[in-house]
Write an enzyme that holds these catalytic residues in place. Structure first.
Site, PDB file in Angstrom:
ATOM      1  N   LYS A   1       0.921  -1.197   0.050  1.00  0.00           N
ATOM      2  CA  LYS A   1       0.055   0.005  -0.010  1.00  0.00           C
ATOM      3  C   LYS A   1       1.025   0.955   0.088  1.00  0.00           C
ATOM      4  CE  LYS A   1       0.834   1.678   4.011  1.00  0.00           C
ATOM      5  NZ  LYS A   1       1.671   2.640   4.541  1.00  0.00           N
TER       6      LYS A   1
ATOM      7  N   ASP B   1      -2.147  -1.277   9.813  1.00  0.00           N
ATOM      8  CA  ASP B   1      -2.532  -1.435   8.582  1.00  0.00           C
ATOM      9  C   ASP B   1      -3.283  -2.712   8.137  1.00  0.00           C
ATOM     10  OD1 ASP B   1      -1.314   1.109   8.264  1.00  0.00           O
ATOM     11  OD2 ASP B   1       0.656   0.317   7.507  1.00  0.00           O
TER      12      ASP B   1
HETATM   13  P1  ATP Z   1       4.100   0.073   7.988  1.00  0.00           P
HETATM   14  O1  ATP Z   1       4.276   0.916   7.045  1.00  0.00           O
HETATM   15  O2  ATP Z   1       2.961  -0.902   8.218  1.00  0.00           O
HETATM   16  O3  ATP Z   1       4.684   0.343   9.499  1.00  0.00           O
HETATM   17  P2  ATP Z   1       6.415  -1.040   6.912  1.00  0.00           P
HETATM   18  O4  ATP Z   1       6.429  -1.300   5.338  1.00  0.00           O
HETATM   19  O5  ATP Z   1       7.319   0.216   6.976  1.00  0.00           O
HETATM   20  O6  ATP Z   1       5.265  -1.131   7.674  1.00  0.00           O
HETATM   21  P3  ATP Z   1       7.335  -3.787   6.935  1.00  0.00           P
HETATM   22  O7  ATP Z   1       8.076  -4.089   5.825  1.00  0.00           O
HETATM   23  O8  ATP Z   1       5.989  -4.241   7.398  1.00  0.00           O
HETATM   24  O9  ATP Z   1       7.545  -2.319   7.525  1.00  0.00           O
HETATM   25  O10 ATP Z   1       8.312  -4.503   8.140  1.00  0.00           O
HETATM   26  C1  ATP Z   1       8.599  -3.797   9.545  1.00  0.00           C
HETATM   27  C2  ATP Z   1       9.054  -4.649  10.463  1.00  0.00           C
HETATM   28  O11 ATP Z   1       8.169  -5.983  10.560  1.00  0.00           O
HETATM   29  C3  ATP Z   1      10.384  -5.241   9.987  1.00  0.00           C
HETATM   30  O12 ATP Z   1      11.249  -5.082  11.038  1.00  0.00           O
HETATM   31  C4  ATP Z   1      10.385  -6.631   9.708  1.00  0.00           C
HETATM   32  O13 ATP Z   1      11.565  -7.310  10.016  1.00  0.00           O
HETATM   33  C5  ATP Z   1       9.185  -7.046  10.380  1.00  0.00           C
HETATM   34  N1  ATP Z   1       8.261  -8.312   9.711  1.00  0.00           N
HETATM   35  C6  ATP Z   1       7.678  -9.224  10.259  1.00  0.00           C
HETATM   36  N2  ATP Z   1       7.037 -10.074   9.504  1.00  0.00           N
HETATM   37  C7  ATP Z   1       7.318  -9.284   8.192  1.00  0.00           C
HETATM   38  C8  ATP Z   1       6.712  -9.699   6.787  1.00  0.00           C
HETATM   39  N3  ATP Z   1       6.089 -10.939   6.676  1.00  0.00           N
HETATM   40  N4  ATP Z   1       7.289  -8.952   5.923  1.00  0.00           N
HETATM   41  C9  ATP Z   1       8.238  -7.847   6.215  1.00  0.00           C
HETATM   42  N5  ATP Z   1       8.540  -7.459   7.392  1.00  0.00           N
HETATM   43  C10 ATP Z   1       7.948  -8.244   8.409  1.00  0.00           C
END
Ligand code: ATP
Length: 298
Positions: free
Chosen positions: A12, A145
């Protein structure tokens, strides 16, 4: 009876992200009160879930080097499985395979989307008959989210992200996503935001002004209107910590695009149109920023 399901977990982007203040009451009291316009895009992870005898396992393969994704109970996809397993007394076990394409810690809700896909996949695999509303409600306990990622498309998300207004989709748009290859912790950016913006949040009337903008904005949503309002309250704080975000924006601006940051960063997105613009992106952006992805809104 089916033994395996395959699902797509789209990333997203936030078309806008406003911080209204702090949530006063309820289960999320004390957290930042957000107002966001969320849009799914074609960049996606692929998830396969299979029933198996014995303990559950999760594997992650990634198209990018250095992506740190837990392959144990800390993975949000595993947490999603455990949530349904416990609630519905489902037997061990499953194998969850994640083919990761969404950059990690990138403001693109990659983990949340994987979790949402697992909720939907387990619902199918074990014929639980749960509605999207029920899955979204359960998913909120995994992360703000997750409810949006259950529905996908275009939606306004308020509060922690759990209060959703689903919106009719707008025509697909081409966009380019540029990520500097660093992981950003959402909590770190909110802390930085608080330090920078405290005076504004506590200033009377600020919240009302933002809500008034939002009301007008939603009567007759179009891409033209969205483009006038692209903004992200977390951007200044994210840029202060990671100046590379500003550098990406400058590079995209230099070729005539109007870039904006997604979530808590560091991914930057810009809409583009026409072969000439695409050629410019390929010539000037791709060589400098290896994680440049051409995608579309869904
Ligand atoms: P958001 O915008 O929802 O805060 P993000 O996109 O910035 O999320 P993610 O890629 O979801 O961040 O990763 C955030 C943290 O979650 C990382 O520290 C990662 O190691 C952990 N994590 C746990 N499960 C997953 C997964 N399935 N995919 C990616 N990261 C994951």
């Amino acid at each position: 009876m089916i033994n395996s399901v395959s699902l797509e977990a789209p990333a997203k982007i936030n078309l806008y992200l406003s911080v209204l203040g702090r949530i006063a009451t309820g289960p999320y009291a004390g957290y930042h009160d957000l107002d966001m316009l969320m849009q799914s895009i074609s960049l996606r992870d692929f998830i396969t879930i299979e029933k198996r005898q014995g303990p559950s396992v999760l594997t992650v393969s990634s198209s990018r080097q250095g992506a740190v994704v837990p392959e144990d109970e800390h993975n949000l996809a595993m947490k999603a499985w455990r949530l349904l397993q416990q609630q519905y007394h489902l037997p061990e076990g499953v194998t969850i395979r994640i083919e990761k394409h969404i950059p990690v810690g990138a403001g693109l809700a990659g983990g949340s989307s994987d979790a949402a896909a697992v909720l939907k996949g387990i619902n199918q695999l074990f014929s639980l008959g749960l509605s999207l509303d029920a899955l979204a409600q359960m998913g909120a306990s995994l992360g703000g989210d997750v409810p949006f990622c259950v529905y996908q498309g275009l939606a306004r998300a308020e509060g922690m992200g759990e209060r959703l207004t689903l919106l009719p989709g707008l025509p697909p748009r081409d966009c380019v996503l540029v990520n500097p290859g660093i992981m950003v912790l959402t909590s770190e950016i909110f802390c930085a935001y608080d330090i920078m913006e405290e005076s504004k949040i506590s200033c009377g009337g600020y919240q009302e002004i933002k809500q008034a903008v939002a009301r007008d904005f939603f009567s007759g949503l179009s891409w033209e209107r969205v483009e006038e309002q692209l903004q992200n309250d977390l951007e200044a704080a994210a840029v202060a910590h990671y100046p590379v975000i500003a550098e990406i924006k400058e590079d995209l601006q230099a070729i005539g695009l109007s870039p904006f940051m997604s979530g808590s960063g560091p991914s930057v997105i810009a809409f583009w149109q026409g072969d000439a613009k695409r050629a410019l992106i390929e010539e000037r952006i791709v060589p400098k920023w290896p994680i440049t992805v051409f995608c579309q809104t869904l």
